[in-house]
Scaffold this active site. Structure first.
Site, PDB file in Angstrom:
ATOM      1  N   ASP A  11       0.865  -1.178   0.000  1.00  0.00           N
ATOM      2  CA  ASP A  11       0.000   0.000   0.000  1.00  0.00           C
ATOM      3  C   ASP A  11       0.902   1.227   0.000  1.00  0.00           C
ATOM      4  O   ASP A  11       2.104   1.125   0.253  1.00  0.00           O
ATOM      5  CB  ASP A  11      -0.890  -0.010   1.251  1.00  0.00           C
ATOM      6  CG  ASP A  11      -1.810   1.199   1.286  1.00  0.00           C
ATOM      7  OD1 ASP A  11      -2.428   1.498   0.243  1.00  0.00           O
ATOM      8  OD2 ASP A  11      -1.902   1.867   2.325  1.00  0.00           O
ATOM      9  N   SER A  12       0.300   2.362  -0.250  1.00  0.00           N
ATOM     10  CA  SER A  12       1.060   3.603  -0.180  1.00  0.00           C
ATOM     11  C   SER A  12       1.524   3.873   1.252  1.00  0.00           C
ATOM     12  O   SER A  12       2.479   4.620   1.468  1.00  0.00           O
ATOM     13  CB  SER A  12       0.195   4.763  -0.667  1.00  0.00           C
ATOM     14  OG  SER A  12      -1.024   4.782   0.042  1.00  0.00           O
ATOM     15  N   CYS A  74      -3.683  -1.124  -2.024  1.00  0.00           N
ATOM     16  CA  CYS A  74      -4.024   0.279  -2.291  1.00  0.00           C
ATOM     17  C   CYS A  74      -5.045   0.357  -3.430  1.00  0.00           C
ATOM     18  O   CYS A  74      -4.786  -0.115  -4.546  1.00  0.00           O
ATOM     19  CB  CYS A  74      -2.738   1.015  -2.677  1.00  0.00           C
ATOM     20  SG  CYS A  74      -2.993   2.747  -3.020  1.00  0.00           S
ATOM     21  N   GLU A 154      -6.305   9.167   9.604  1.00  0.00           N
ATOM     22  CA  GLU A 154      -4.929   9.023  10.112  1.00  0.00           C
ATOM     23  C   GLU A 154      -4.726   9.831  11.387  1.00  0.00           C
ATOM     24  O   GLU A 154      -3.835   9.540  12.184  1.00  0.00           O
ATOM     25  CB  GLU A 154      -3.930   9.417   9.022  1.00  0.00           C
ATOM     26  CG  GLU A 154      -3.993   8.455   7.851  1.00  0.00           C
ATOM     27  CD  GLU A 154      -2.743   8.408   7.020  1.00  0.00           C
ATOM     28  OE1 GLU A 154      -1.841   9.225   7.227  1.00  0.00           O
ATOM     29  OE2 GLU A 154      -2.674   7.523   6.143  1.00  0.00           O
ATOM     30  N   CYS A 186     -11.404   2.812  -0.667  1.00  0.00           N
ATOM     31  CA  CYS A 186     -10.096   3.319  -0.210  1.00  0.00           C
ATOM     32  C   CYS A 186      -9.708   2.494   1.009  1.00  0.00           C
ATOM     33  O   CYS A 186     -10.570   2.162   1.835  1.00  0.00           O
ATOM     34  CB  CYS A 186     -10.206   4.793   0.148  1.00  0.00           C
ATOM     35  SG  CYS A 186      -8.731   5.474   0.916  1.00  0.00           S
ATOM     36  N   HIS A 188      -8.497   3.142   3.759  1.00  0.00           N
ATOM     37  CA  HIS A 188      -8.784   3.686   5.087  1.00  0.00           C
ATOM     38  C   HIS A 188     -10.253   3.607   5.498  1.00  0.00           C
ATOM     39  O   HIS A 188     -10.560   3.621   6.692  1.00  0.00           O
ATOM     40  CB  HIS A 188      -8.383   5.159   5.153  1.00  0.00           C
ATOM     41  CG  HIS A 188      -6.914   5.419   5.058  1.00  0.00           C
ATOM     42  ND1 HIS A 188      -6.147   4.994   3.997  1.00  0.00           N
ATOM     43  CD2 HIS A 188      -6.070   6.073   5.900  1.00  0.00           C
ATOM     44  CE1 HIS A 188      -4.894   5.385   4.190  1.00  0.00           C
ATOM     45  NE2 HIS A 188      -4.825   6.034   5.339  1.00  0.00           N
TER      46      HIS A 188
HETATM   47  N1  DGL Z   1      -4.104   3.702  -0.017  1.00  0.00           N
HETATM   48  C1  DGL Z   1      -4.798   4.743  -0.760  1.00  0.00           C
HETATM   49  C2  DGL Z   1      -6.024   4.121  -1.440  1.00  0.00           C
HETATM   50  O1  DGL Z   1      -6.539   3.107  -1.028  1.00  0.00           O
HETATM   51  C3  DGL Z   1      -5.213   5.884   0.141  1.00  0.00           C
HETATM   52  C4  DGL Z   1      -4.044   6.698   0.673  1.00  0.00           C
HETATM   53  C5  DGL Z   1      -3.267   7.408  -0.419  1.00  0.00           C
HETATM   54  O2  DGL Z   1      -3.812   8.324  -1.069  1.00  0.00           O
HETATM   55  O3  DGL Z   1      -2.127   7.045  -0.646  1.00  0.00           O
HETATM   56  O4  DGL Z   1      -6.489   4.647  -2.418  1.00  0.00           O
END
Ligand code: DGL
Length: 274
Positions: A11-12, A74, A154, A186, A188
């Site tokens: 993931d990012s 992600c 976050e 997403c 999160h």
């Molecule tokens: N992990 C990203 C997503 O699921 C969200 C956080 C980011 O923008 O890097 O799209």
């Protein structure tokens, strides 16, 4: 047949831990090798070309570490980069979260009206719309980018009036279209499920793409004979890598996983790609 190698998850940043947690619930015997590309996040505001470059490097890192498959946790990377990935070892399966989320949403809707919330880049790619229309061409689909939700989550403001107000502003336009299903597109957003549910009402089914993806991974691993036979204590446990050693990651990880984790800082050498 069984395979003791870990599943790679990337993931990012910290958000993909929702996918890691869903995988552990669904496949408790599997070991995970997690990579959070904290040096380059967020992905959700970046162009497709950049996200593709980052994704390719992340995939190669996990491949070199000997994973048996990769889950692109992600949503943004799944939306923008999955099709173009060069999986050098063709044998290395790579799965994203968009297709399983779309399958689940198409199955959940009763009135054929589906909402999607995600990052700006995921929404502008229309990846969920494309996947949903492929499954059920007649669906009505309404999408809404929600850029403020990731920072609020976050910050740990999961049950907070400010987050509730922001979420309401984003959800209202979707709710006026009488959607009965909402894709949490997403990493999160599953953490906001109780709050979103209160705003959207009981009538609206929430689709957690992390959960949907873990079901698909379980099915695919079983199909390919890649499931781990049993937890092997000598192989070690789950392992978490980040590209920038942020205290923040460690702090927030607790919210996502419900426990503390130790991080390895890795240099995946794609600074030239920044
Ligand atoms: N992990 C990203 C997503 O699921 C969200 C956080 C980011 O923008 O890097 O799209």
């Amino acid at each position: 047949m069984s395979d003791p190698r870990p599943i790679g998850v990337f993931d990012s940043g910290v958000g993909g831990l929702t996918v890691a947690a869903a995988l552990k619930r669904r496949l408790p015997r599997e070991r995970l090798l997690y990579l959070g590309d904290t040096a380059r996040l967020p992905y959700g505001t970046k162009s497709a070309a950049t996200v593709r470059r980052y994704t390719q490097v992340n995939l190669e890192f996990l491949e070199q570490r000997g994973v048996k498959a990769v889950v692109v946790a992600c949503n943004t990377a799944s939306a923008l980069a999955l099709d173009g990935l060069d999986c050098r070892a063709a044998a290395l399966p790579v799965w994203g979260v968009i297709a399983p989320g779309a399958v689940r949403a198409a199955a959940a809707t009763r009135n054929g009206r589906v909402g999607v919330i995600a990052t700006e880049s995921t929404i502008s790619s229309d990846a969920y719309g494309i996947a949903l229309r492929r499954i059920a061409p007649g669906l009505g689909i309404w999408s809404q980018p929600c850029p403020l939700l990731v920072p609020l989550i976050e910050e740990g403001w999961l049950d907070d009036p400010v987050t509730a107000e922001v979420a309401r502003r984003y959800l209202d336009p979707l709710l006026t279209h009488d959607i009965d299903t909402l894709v949490l597109g997403c990493t999160h957003y599953p953490l906001l499920a109780p709050l979103i549910s209160r705003i959207a009402g009981e009538r609206v089914a929430l689709v957690d793409s992390a959960d949907a993806a873990s079901d698909q991974v379980a099915t695919e691993l079983a199909h390919r004979g890649l499931l781990a036979a049993a937890a092997d204590p000598s192989a070690g446990g789950d392992h978490y890598c980040v590209t920038d050693a942020s205290r923040r990651f460690e702090r927030i990880a607790g919210d996502f996983l419900g426990r503390e984790i130790t991080l390895e800082l890795v240099d995946i050498g794609n600074s030239a790609a920044d």
